[in-house]
Design an enzyme around this catalytic site. Structure first.
Site, PDB file in Angstrom:
ATOM      1  N   ASN A  97       0.818  -1.222   0.000  1.00  0.00           N
ATOM      2  CA  ASN A  97       0.000   0.000   0.000  1.00  0.00           C
ATOM      3  C   ASN A  97       0.851   1.271   0.000  1.00  0.00           C
ATOM      4  O   ASN A  97       0.675   2.150  -0.841  1.00  0.00           O
ATOM      5  CB  ASN A  97      -0.917  -0.071   1.236  1.00  0.00           C
TER       6      ASN A  97
ATOM      7  N   GLU B 200      -5.560   6.878  13.825  1.00  0.00           N
ATOM      8  CA  GLU B 200      -4.316   6.455  13.164  1.00  0.00           C
ATOM      9  C   GLU B 200      -3.314   7.614  13.292  1.00  0.00           C
ATOM     10  O   GLU B 200      -3.703   8.776  13.162  1.00  0.00           O
ATOM     11  CB  GLU B 200      -4.629   6.187  11.689  1.00  0.00           C
TER      12      GLU B 200
ATOM     13  N   CYS C 299      -1.769   2.380  14.418  1.00  0.00           N
ATOM     14  CA  CYS C 299      -3.222   2.420  14.636  1.00  0.00           C
ATOM     15  C   CYS C 299      -3.540   2.320  16.129  1.00  0.00           C
ATOM     16  O   CYS C 299      -4.696   2.153  16.488  1.00  0.00           O
ATOM     17  CB  CYS C 299      -3.910   1.296  13.854  1.00  0.00           C
TER      18      CYS C 299
ATOM     19  N   ASP D 139       4.763   0.034   9.908  1.00  0.00           N
ATOM     20  CA  ASP D 139       3.314   0.191  10.113  1.00  0.00           C
ATOM     21  C   ASP D 139       2.831  -1.086  10.803  1.00  0.00           C
ATOM     22  O   ASP D 139       2.169  -1.929  10.201  1.00  0.00           O
ATOM     23  CB  ASP D 139       2.638   0.381   8.737  1.00  0.00           C
TER      24      ASP D 139
HETATM   25  C1  SAM Z   1      -1.402  -2.256  10.113  1.00  0.00           C
HETATM   26  S1  SAM Z   1      -1.066  -3.448   8.848  1.00  0.00           S
HETATM   27  C2  SAM Z   1      -0.200  -2.445   7.692  1.00  0.00           C
HETATM   28  C3  SAM Z   1      -0.010  -3.006   6.321  1.00  0.00           C
HETATM   29  C4  SAM Z   1       0.360  -2.001   5.212  1.00  0.00           C
HETATM   30  N1  SAM Z   1       1.354  -1.050   5.640  1.00  0.00           N
HETATM   31  C5  SAM Z   1      -0.868  -1.283   4.685  1.00  0.00           C
HETATM   32  O1  SAM Z   1      -0.943  -0.056   4.778  1.00  0.00           O
HETATM   33  O2  SAM Z   1      -1.769  -1.951   4.145  1.00  0.00           O
HETATM   34  C6  SAM Z   1       0.137  -4.419   9.634  1.00  0.00           C
HETATM   35  C7  SAM Z   1       0.697  -5.535   8.798  1.00  0.00           C
HETATM   36  O3  SAM Z   1       1.683  -6.225   9.576  1.00  0.00           O
HETATM   37  C8  SAM Z   1       1.618  -7.607   9.305  1.00  0.00           C
HETATM   38  N2  SAM Z   1       2.254  -8.254  10.468  1.00  0.00           N
HETATM   39  C9  SAM Z   1       1.695  -8.579  11.664  1.00  0.00           C
HETATM   40  N3  SAM Z   1       2.632  -9.075  12.495  1.00  0.00           N
HETATM   41  C10 SAM Z   1       3.816  -9.057  11.831  1.00  0.00           C
HETATM   42  C11 SAM Z   1       5.149  -9.433  12.146  1.00  0.00           C
HETATM   43  N4  SAM Z   1       5.463  -9.931  13.346  1.00  0.00           N
HETATM   44  N5  SAM Z   1       6.110  -9.268  11.201  1.00  0.00           N
HETATM   45  C12 SAM Z   1       5.811  -8.749   9.982  1.00  0.00           C
HETATM   46  N6  SAM Z   1       4.559  -8.396   9.614  1.00  0.00           N
HETATM   47  C13 SAM Z   1       3.572  -8.539  10.524  1.00  0.00           C
HETATM   48  C14 SAM Z   1       0.153  -7.883   9.087  1.00  0.00           C
HETATM   49  O4  SAM Z   1      -0.038  -9.042   8.302  1.00  0.00           O
HETATM   50  C15 SAM Z   1      -0.303  -6.595   8.363  1.00  0.00           C
HETATM   51  O5  SAM Z   1      -0.223  -6.736   6.966  1.00  0.00           O
END
Ligand code: SAM
Length: 367
Positions: A224, A359, A325, A300
Site C-alpha cells: 500500500n 491512526e 493504529c 506500520d
Molecule cells: C497495520 S497493517 C499495515 C499493512 C500495510 N502497511 C498497509 O498499509 O496496508 C500491519 C501488517 O503487519 C503484518 N504483520 C503482523 N505481524 C507481523 C510481524 N510480526 N512481522 C511482519 N509483519 C507482521 C500484518 O499481516 C499486516 O499486513
C-alpha cells in the site's frame, strides 16, 4: 452521522459528540498522551463521518427463516440486530438489505450462514459468506446467481476451505499527489479500512521524504505505501508476515510497473535477526544485504506495536517513519526511540470516525 443503533451497537462509542467535537476530543487526548514526549502540535486530517469504511464484517442472526445482521452490544455481552450501518461505504450500505433478502429466500444459501464480510474498492465489491457447514457444487450454483444479479464477487468460507466463484480479490485505484496507482487486494489479507484516509496518509508520507537512498520497510502488507514510496528511492526491501499479502504485493509491482522493490515474506523478528546476522534464511538467499544503503525505515505494525528487538534494530538508521493504529503502543515505542531521535512531524488521521480509534504518522530523524 445519524444511526438508530447508537448507544446499543458497540461499534460506535463517540455518538454523543458531533463530528467536530469528536475531532477536538481526539486531539486533546493525543496532546495529553504525548505531552511527556514534548509533542506540541499535530497535523490533523479529518474524514467524512459516514460511509467511510471499505471493509466490514457482520454476524448473522436467525429468527426462524428470517436473517438479520448483528453486532456486539456496547457492553460486549450480547448482540444487537441491525438493518443498516451508516459507517460502511455506500456500495456496501445499498447492497446489505437486498443481499440478505435474496439469501433468506434460498435454504442452500441461508442455512448455517454465520457471518458476512464486505470488501469494497473503487472498482469492485467482494462478499464473503462464512458458514458452519461444508459447501458443495449446489451452493456454487446459487451463489453464482447472486454474483450475477448484484454484479459482485462472492466467496464461500467454511471450516478453513475457501470456495472462489470468480475471483478472490478486488482492484482498487488511488490518486496520490497527481499520480494514479492500481492495487490488487486479496480477500483475507490486511487492507486499510478508510480508503480516503489511506490516500491522505500515503500523500502525507510522500510529502515528507527527503534525502532518500534505500528504504527498508517492515509490515508492508500488499505494498500500500511501498509502491508509491518506491519512486523516491533507489531500492526498497519490504517485508511482511502474511503470504496472502505478499502475493498481492508482487502483483502490485507488475500492475504499477515498479521494479526496484524486493518483497519478502518474513516476520519483523526474522528479518531483524537476519540483518543482525544472528540467523540465515533461505528466503534471503537471492538478496545481497550488503547492496543496500538504508537511509529510511518505514514501519506500520499491528496494534501491538513493535517487538523490542526490531525496535532496537531500526534505531540505527537516519530516518524512521512510523505509522500506527494504536496510540498506546506508539507512545511506548516512541519513548524508546526519542532517546536517539527527534520527532519532526506528527500527524493524526481520523480513519475511524465515531470511535475512539485514531491512526497516527510520525517522522523521526536521528539526533
Ligand atoms: C497495520 S497493517 C499495515 C499493512 C500495510 N502497511 C498497509 O498499509 O496496508 C500491519 C501488517 O503487519 C503484518 N504483520 C503482523 N505481524 C507481523 C510481524 N510480526 N512481522 C511482519 N509483519 C507482521 C500484518 O499481516 C499486516 O499486513
Amino acid at each position: 452521522m445519524e444511526c438508530s443503533y447508537f448507544g446499543e451497537c458497540g461499534s460506535c462509542t463517540l455518538y454523543t459528540l458531533d463530528y467536530n467535537a469528536q475531532c477536538a476530543h481526539k486531539q486533546a487526548h493525543m496532546r495529553m498522551l504525548f505531552e511527556p514526549l514534548h509533542v506540541k502540535a499535530f497535523d490533523f486530517f479529518d474524514s467524512p463521518s459516514e460511509h467511510y469504511r471499505g471493509r466490514s464484517e457482520f454476524r448473522i442472526w436467525k429468527e426462524g427463516n428470517t436473517l438479520r445482521y448483528a453486532m456486539g452490544t456496547m457492553d460486549k455481552k450480547s448482540t444487537v440486530c441491525i438493518d443498516a450501518c451508516p459507517k460502511v461505504e455506500t456500495k456496501i450500505y445499498t447492497l446489505m438489505p437486498e443481499l440478505l433478502k435474496k439469501i433468506e429466500n434460498s435454504a442452500m444459501l441461508r442455512e448455517r450462514l454465520f457471518a458476512i464480510e464486505f470488501l469494497a474498492s473503487s472498482k469492485h465489491l467482494l462478499v464473503t459468506l462464512i458458514y458452519h457447514k461444508p459447501l458443495q457444487d449446489e451452493w456454487d450454483e446459487e451463489a453464482k446467481m447472486l454474483e450475477n444479479m448484484f454484479g459482485i464477487f462472492i466467496i464461500g468460507r467454511s471450516r478453513g476451505i475457501k470456495r472462489v466463484l470468480s475471483q478472490d480479490f478486488v482492484e482498487d485505484h488511488l490518486e496520490i499527489a497527481g499520480k494514479s496507482y492500481c492495487y490488487h487486494i486479496i480477500e483475507g489479507g490486511f487492507s486499510q479500512p478508510n480508503r480516503l484516509m489511506n490516500q491522505t496518509m500515503i500523500g502525507w508520507v510522500l510529502g515528507h521524504l527527503e534525502n532518500c537512498e534505500d528504504l527498508l520497510e517492515l509490515y508492508c502488507g500488499y505494498g500500500n505505501f511501498t509502491i508509491p514510496m518506491a519512486q523516491k528511492f533507489r531500492k526498497v526491501l519490504a517485508t511482511e508476515i502474511s503470504k496472502t499479502s505478499i502475493k498481492s504485493a508482487l502483483i502490485n509491482c507488475e500492475l504499477n510497473d515498479v521494479h526496484n522493490i524486493a518483497f519478502l515474506r518474513m516476520s519483523a523478528e526474522e528479518l531483524t535477526s537476519a540483518l543482525k546476522k544472528e540467523r540465515e534464511y533461505n528466503r534471503l538467499s537471492d538478496i545481497n544485504l550488503e547492496d543496500y544503503s538504508f537511509s529510511h525505515v518505514f514501519v506500520d505494525p499491528p496494534r501491538s506495536g513493535m517487538d523490542e528487538a526490531s525496535l532496537a534494530f531500526i534505531s540505527q538508521f537516519e530516518n524512521i517513519i512510523y505509522i500506527s493504529c494504536n496510540p498506546e503502543t506508539l507512545k511506548r515505542d516512541l519513548e524508546v526511540l526519542t532517546s536517539q531521535y527527534a520527532i519532526l512531524h506528527f500527524a493524526l488521521f481520523d480513519q475511524f470516525p465515531n470511535t475512539e480509534h485514531l491512526e497516527s504518522g510520525v517522522i523521526l530523524k536521528r539526533l
